[in-house]
Design a protein around this motif. Structure first.
Motif, PDB file in Angstrom:
ATOM      1  N   LYS A 256       0.803  -1.216   0.000  1.00 22.83           N
ATOM      2  CA  LYS A 256       0.000   0.000   0.000  1.00 22.83           C
ATOM      3  C   LYS A 256       0.841   1.274   0.000  1.00 22.83           C
ATOM      4  O   LYS A 256       0.329   2.347  -0.332  1.00 22.83           O
ATOM      5  CB  LYS A 256      -0.936   0.022   1.221  1.00 22.83           C
ATOM      6  N   TYR A 268      -0.786  -4.282   3.633  1.00 19.88           N
ATOM      7  CA  TYR A 268      -2.182  -4.442   4.065  1.00 19.88           C
ATOM      8  C   TYR A 268      -2.479  -5.919   4.268  1.00 19.88           C
ATOM      9  O   TYR A 268      -2.138  -6.757   3.441  1.00 19.88           O
ATOM     10  CB  TYR A 268      -3.129  -3.874   3.009  1.00 19.88           C
ATOM     11  N   GLY A 274      -9.264  -5.281   8.341  1.00 25.07           N
ATOM     12  CA  GLY A 274      -8.298  -4.723   7.396  1.00 25.07           C
ATOM     13  C   GLY A 274      -7.367  -3.764   8.085  1.00 25.07           C
ATOM     14  O   GLY A 274      -7.767  -2.666   8.486  1.00 25.07           O
ATOM     15  N   ASP A 275      -6.097  -4.162   8.279  1.00 23.98           N
ATOM     16  CA  ASP A 275      -5.130  -3.352   9.022  1.00 23.98           C
ATOM     17  C   ASP A 275      -3.875  -3.099   8.199  1.00 23.98           C
ATOM     18  O   ASP A 275      -3.586  -3.799   7.227  1.00 23.98           O
ATOM     19  CB  ASP A 275      -4.731  -4.048  10.334  1.00 23.98           C
ATOM     20  N   LEU A 276      -3.107  -2.096   8.640  1.00 22.98           N
ATOM     21  CA  LEU A 276      -1.853  -1.732   7.994  1.00 22.98           C
ATOM     22  C   LEU A 276      -0.670  -2.176   8.844  1.00 22.98           C
ATOM     23  O   LEU A 276      -0.699  -2.070  10.079  1.00 22.98           O
ATOM     24  CB  LEU A 276      -1.788  -0.219   7.765  1.00 22.98           C
ATOM     25  N   ASN A 297      -4.402   1.810  13.402  1.00 28.32           N
ATOM     26  CA  ASN A 297      -5.351   0.730  13.152  1.00 28.32           C
ATOM     27  C   ASN A 297      -6.486   0.759  14.172  1.00 28.32           C
ATOM     28  O   ASN A 297      -6.277   1.077  15.340  1.00 28.32           O
ATOM     29  CB  ASN A 297      -4.638  -0.621  13.213  1.00 28.32           C
ATOM     30  N   HIS A 301     -11.855  -0.490   8.945  1.00 30.76           N
ATOM     31  CA  HIS A 301     -11.072  -0.802   7.752  1.00 30.76           C
ATOM     32  C   HIS A 301     -10.044   0.289   7.474  1.00 30.76           C
ATOM     33  O   HIS A 301     -10.406   1.415   7.159  1.00 30.76           O
ATOM     34  CB  HIS A 301     -12.022  -0.951   6.552  1.00 30.76           C
ATOM     35  N   GLU A 302      -8.770  -0.048   7.598  1.00 28.83           N
ATOM     36  CA  GLU A 302      -7.681   0.857   7.215  1.00 28.83           C
ATOM     37  C   GLU A 302      -7.200   0.420   5.833  1.00 28.83           C
ATOM     38  O   GLU A 302      -6.581  -0.623   5.697  1.00 28.83           O
ATOM     39  CB  GLU A 302      -6.548   0.829   8.242  1.00 28.83           C
ATOM     40  N   SER A 304      -5.389   2.129   3.074  1.00 29.58           N
ATOM     41  CA  SER A 304      -4.133   2.439   2.389  1.00 29.58           C
ATOM     42  C   SER A 304      -3.331   3.418   3.225  1.00 29.58           C
ATOM     43  O   SER A 304      -3.851   4.014   4.170  1.00 29.58           O
ATOM     44  CB  SER A 304      -4.395   3.035   0.993  1.00 29.58           C
TER      45      SER A 304
END
Length: 686
Positions: A256, A268, A274-276, A297, A301-302, A304
Motif C-alpha cells: 500500500k 495491508y 483490514g489493518d496496515l 489501526n 477498515h484501514e 491504504s
C-alpha cells in the motif's frame, strides 16, 4: 378495385412485419417452448445456478454470468435475464461497456423488468462517455421513483447527473499525456495493481494475483494476493520477483505504500477488518511486517497509507467512526521517542461525505494525491491533487482525463520529478485483468506560430500551409532535490551502514534521520525546495561527513548522484565542515552553524582521547596576509566554541592557511566557494 386490394396487402404485410420483428418479452415458461421441455429445464437450472452466485453475499458476478449466458442462448428475449447479464457485465471484470446492449434490450422487452433498470442503463452510458444519454436516462429514472424510494435515491442520482456534467467538461479539456502499458515483463494474464515506486523510479513494487507453482487458492477458488518487486535497469523494468517470507505469507498480502528510498513498506492484511503493517528492508531482506498501533489501526477498515517525505508521518485511510463520511484520510506523526500521535482527520477540504482512498504523499512534502468519489468526479473514484500552502490544504483539483475515466481510478503514485505517474487499469490491448501503466505528463501544448518574419518573406514566393512549431513549453516539475548515491569506506570502497541526519540549518532542528542500505550502501534523501539543509552522515568508527544544500523556494527539480566515502577515525584523516558559516569577511559564527558544531562536539565527547586541529581556508581573492589572518580567526572561533562547551584546551589546536591549500581551482566561482572552508584533522586518537 385492384389498387385497393394492393394497398390492403401492403398494410397486412407491414403489420405482420412489425409483429415479426417486434421484441416481445419471453418468460421461461412451457407455453412459450412447448416442444423444448428438456432444453427449458436445463435453462431454468442454469438460471438458478447463476442466481445462487448473483445473490451470494460476495456477489460472484463473473461466475454467475457463465450460467446466465447458457440460458441466454436458449432464450435471448427475456427482460430479467438480459438485466442480470447486464449487471454481471458492468460489475464484473470484463468489458463493462457491453452491458449497454443487455440493458437496452431488457428495457425494450419490459421497461419495468427491474426497478433499477434505468439507473443501471444510465450508469452504462456514463461509463461509455455517452454523458448526454446518461443524463437523460437518469432523469427518466427519477420519474419512476415514488415515496421513500424517491427521497432515498434522489441525492444519489443527482450526484450521477453532476458527474456526467463534470465528465463533459473534463473530456473537452483533455490532458496531454501518454499512457503506456508496462509490458509483458511486468504484467501477466492475471491482475496487477497497487503500484508503488521509489522517488527516483528505480524500484517498483505491486500486488498481483498471478499464478505460480504450488500456489494455494482461497476457499472460493481464486488466487491469493502477493507482493512483487521489479528493478529498473537501462531504463527498462526487469522481470518481477515474488518476495518471499516473511513479507508474503500463505494468505493475502498487498502493498500500500513505500518510503522514498524504498527501505520501508506499508503492507495491508485483511485481519481485524483490514489493518496496515510496516516492513523494513535490511540489506536484501524484508523484516516481518509489524502491525501499526491503535492510533492508526482500529476495529474498522484501514485501506491504504503513505509516508511523508521525512518518514515521520503516516497518511492513511480509515472508515472508523467520527469521520466526515465513509472512508476518510487521516494523519499520524511519530515522536522522537517512537510514539505515534492520535490520528488527525485532514478535514472537510480533503474529505467529503463520500469515500476517499488510495492516499499518496509526494516527496516534495506538500503535494497530496488521493482518490475520491466526492469533489468533481466524472464517475466512480477519480484522482485528485491538493497542496499544503500556508498551513492549509488547497481545494483538490481533478487531475483530468484521460488519466481519470468514468470508472474507478485508484492507487496513483507519481515520481519525484512529476514527469511519470503509475496506476493500474483494465484497458483494451492489456495482458489480462488489471495491468500496470505508466503515465507520461507532456506539459502544456506547444504553441503554433502561423506568421513570423521568415514566413512573411517566404509567403511572397509561395503560400504557407504548414504550421511552424515554437519552442517546447517547459513542464512544471516538482520543486525538490533528490540526493542519492552510495556510502562507502574511503579505503576499502565497501558499503557502509550509516545514518543520515537531515537538518534545517535555520532552525537547527533535525528534520529526519535515514539509513543507508547495509548491503549496498545506497541512500536516497528528498530535499523539498525552500530550506538551507545540512546533512550529517555518521557511522560507528568513522568521522562524520557533512554536506550543505541551500535550496530557495524557486529551486527546480534536480537529481544529484553523490558517492560519500567515510573516513576512519585515524591520525591524519580530515573532513570539511560544510555547515559552518561565518558573516561576510568576518570570523563571527552564524547561528546556522550550531548543528554542525554540535556534531563536532558530540564526536569529541564520545571519543575522549581524540585530539584535533581546526583549520580555516580561503580563496585567493585579496592579499595573502589578509586571508591568512581571516582564516586563522575563523578557526579560532570554532575552537572557542568547543572550549566554551567544556572540551579541554590540550585537545584542540587551530591554524589559518589562507589560500595555501586549495582543493579546487580558484578561476571559477564554484572552485572559490569550495576553497572557502573550515576543516578538522585528527592529530591523535589514543
Amino acid at each position: 378495385m385492384k389498387k385497393i386490394l394492393n394497398i390492403g396487402i401492403v398494410v397486412v404485410l407491414l403489420v405482420a412485419g412489425q409483429h415479426l420483428f417486434a421484441q416481445v418479452n419471453k418468460e421461461f415458461d412451457k407455453s412459450n417452448f412447448p416442444d423444448k421441455k428438456s432444453e427449458l429445464k436445463k435453462a431454468i437450472r442454469d438460471i438458478e445456478a447463476g442466481d445462487a452466485l448473483f445473490y451470494d453475499e460476495f456477489s460472484q458476478y463473473d461466475q454467475a454470468v457463465e450460467f446466465y449466458e447458457k440460458a441466454q442462448e436458449f432464450n435471448p428475449d427475456n427482460a430479467v435475464l438480459n438485466y442480470k447479464i447486464g449487471v454481471c457485465t458492468i460489475k464484473g471484470k470484463g468489458n463493462k461497456i457491453t452491458s449497454i446492449g443487455f440493458f437496452e434490450k431488457a428495457y425494450k422487452l419490459k421497461s419495468d423488468a427491474n426497478a433499477d433498470l434505468l439507473y443501471m442503463l444510465g450508469s452504462a452510458y456514463q461509463l461509455d462517455y455517452q454523458f448526454d444519454k446518461a443524463i437523460e436516462t437518469f432523469k427518466k429514472y427519477l420519474t419512476t421513483l415514488k415515496g421513500n424510494v424517491l427521497i432515498e435515491k434522489t441525492p444519489v442520482v443527482k450526484k450521477r447527473i453532476q458527474e456526467c456534467e463534470d465528465g463533459k467538461l473534463l473530456v473537452s479539456n483533455e490532458e496531454r499525456v501518454f499512457i503506456d502499458n508496462l509490458g509483458i515483463h511486468v504484467n501477466s494474464p492475471f491482475d496487477e495493481y497497487g503500484p508503488v515506486i521509489t522517488a527516483d523510479e528505480s524500484m517498483l513494487l505491486f500486488t498481483s494475483k498471478r499464478s505460480y507453482t504450488d500456489m494455494p487458492k482461497t476457499t472460493d477458488g481464486t488466487l491469493y494476493e502477493d507482493i512483487y518487486l521489479s528493478n529498473k535497469k537501462n531504463k527498462a523494468w526487469k522481470d518481477p520477483e515474488r518476495l518471499g517470507k516473511p513479507l508474503n505469507t500463505e494468505y493475502h498480502d498487498a502493498v500500500k505504500g513505500l518510503s522514498n528510498d524504498g527501505s520501508r513498506l506499508i503492507v495491508y492484511k485483511g485481519d481485524n477488518g483490514g489493518d496496515l503493517y510496516e516492513s523494513k528492508m535490511s540489506g536484501a531482506s524484508w523484516s516481518k511486517p509489524e502491525r501499526y498501533p491503535k492510533q492508526i489501526n482500529s476495529d474498522y477498515h484501514e485501506a491504504s497509507g503513505s509516508f511523508s517525505y521525512d518518514g515521520k508521518s503516516l497518511y492513511f485511510v480509515s472508515d472508523k467512526p467520527g469521520g466526515l463520511g465513509g472512508h476518510d484520510i487521516y494523519k499520524s506523526t511519530k515522536s522522537d521517542k517512537g510514539k505515534w500521535s492520535e490520528a488527525e482527520n485532514l478535514g472537510a477540504v480533503i474529505n467529503t461525505p463520500f469515500d476517499e482512498t488510495a492516499v499518496f504523499m509526494h516527496p516534495d512534502g506538500k503535494s497530496l494525491y488521493f482518490s475520491s468519489k466526492g469533489h468533481n468526479t466524472m464517475g466512480g473514484y477519480d484522482i485528485f491533487k491538493s497542496t499544503m500552502e500556508n498551513g492549509a490544504w488547497t481545494t483538490p483539483v481533478n487531475i483530468g482525463y484521460p488519466i481519470n475515466t468514468s470508472d474507478d481510478d485508484v492507487f496513483f503514485v507519481i515520481s519525484a520529478s512529476g514527469k511519470h505517474g503509475y496506476y493500474s487499469s483494465i484497458k483494451e490491448g492489456g495482458n489480462g485483468g488489471q495491468d500496470l501503466y505508466m503515465i507520461t505528463f507532456l506539459g502544456p501544448e506547444k504553441i503554433f506560430v502561423f506568421n513570423n518574419e521568415d514566413n512573411l518573406i517566404a509567403e511572397k514566393i509561395a503560400p504557407i500551409t504548414e504550421k511552424v512549431i515554437a519552442k517546447a513549453v517547459k513542464i512544471d516539475e516538482a520543486k525538490l532535490t533528490l540526493l542519492k548515491g552510495i556510502i562507502t569506506d574511503e579505503k576499502t570502497n565497501q558499503p557502509v551502514l550509516a545514518t543520515i541526519d537531515l537538518i534545517d540549518n535555520k532552525t537547527n532542528q533535525i528534520l529526519a534521520t535515514f539509513e543507508s542500505n547495509e548491503s549496498t550502501g545506497r541512500y536516497l534523501v528528498s530535499l523539498p525546495s525552500g530550506k538551507n539543509y545540512g546533512l550529517a552522515v555518521k557511522a560507528s568508527g568513522y568521522l562524520f561527513h557533512s554536506e550543505n544544500f541551500d535550496l530557495p523556494d524557486t529551486a527546480q527539480y534536480q537529481e544529484i548522484e553523490k558517492e560519500i566515502a567515510l573516513k576512519k577515525m585515524e591520525v591524519g584523516s580530515k573532513i570539511v565542515l560544510r555547515n559552518v558559516f561565518f558573516d561576510f569577511n568576518k570570523s563571527s559564527l552564524r547561528p546556522e552553524s550550531n548543528s554542525e558544531l554540535q556534531n563536532l562536539l558530540n564526536l569529541l565527547n564520545e571519543n575522549p582521547k581524540l585530539r584535533i586541529e581546526i583549520s580555516g581556508h580561503t580563496d585567493n581573492v585579496g592579499s595573502a596576509a589578509y586571508n591568512k589572518k581571516l582564516s586563522e580567526s575563523r578557526a579560532q572561533s570554532v575552537v572557542d566554541f568547543l572550549l566554551s562547551k567544556g572540551i579541554e584546551k590540550a585537545r584542540l589546536t587551530f591554524a589559518g592557511y589562507g589560500f595555501d591549500q586549495p582543493i579546487a581551482p580558484n578561476d571559477t566561482e564554484e572552485g572559490r566557494q569550495l576553497n572557502r572552508r573550515t576543516e578538522f584533522k585528527v592529530l591523535k586518537n589514543n
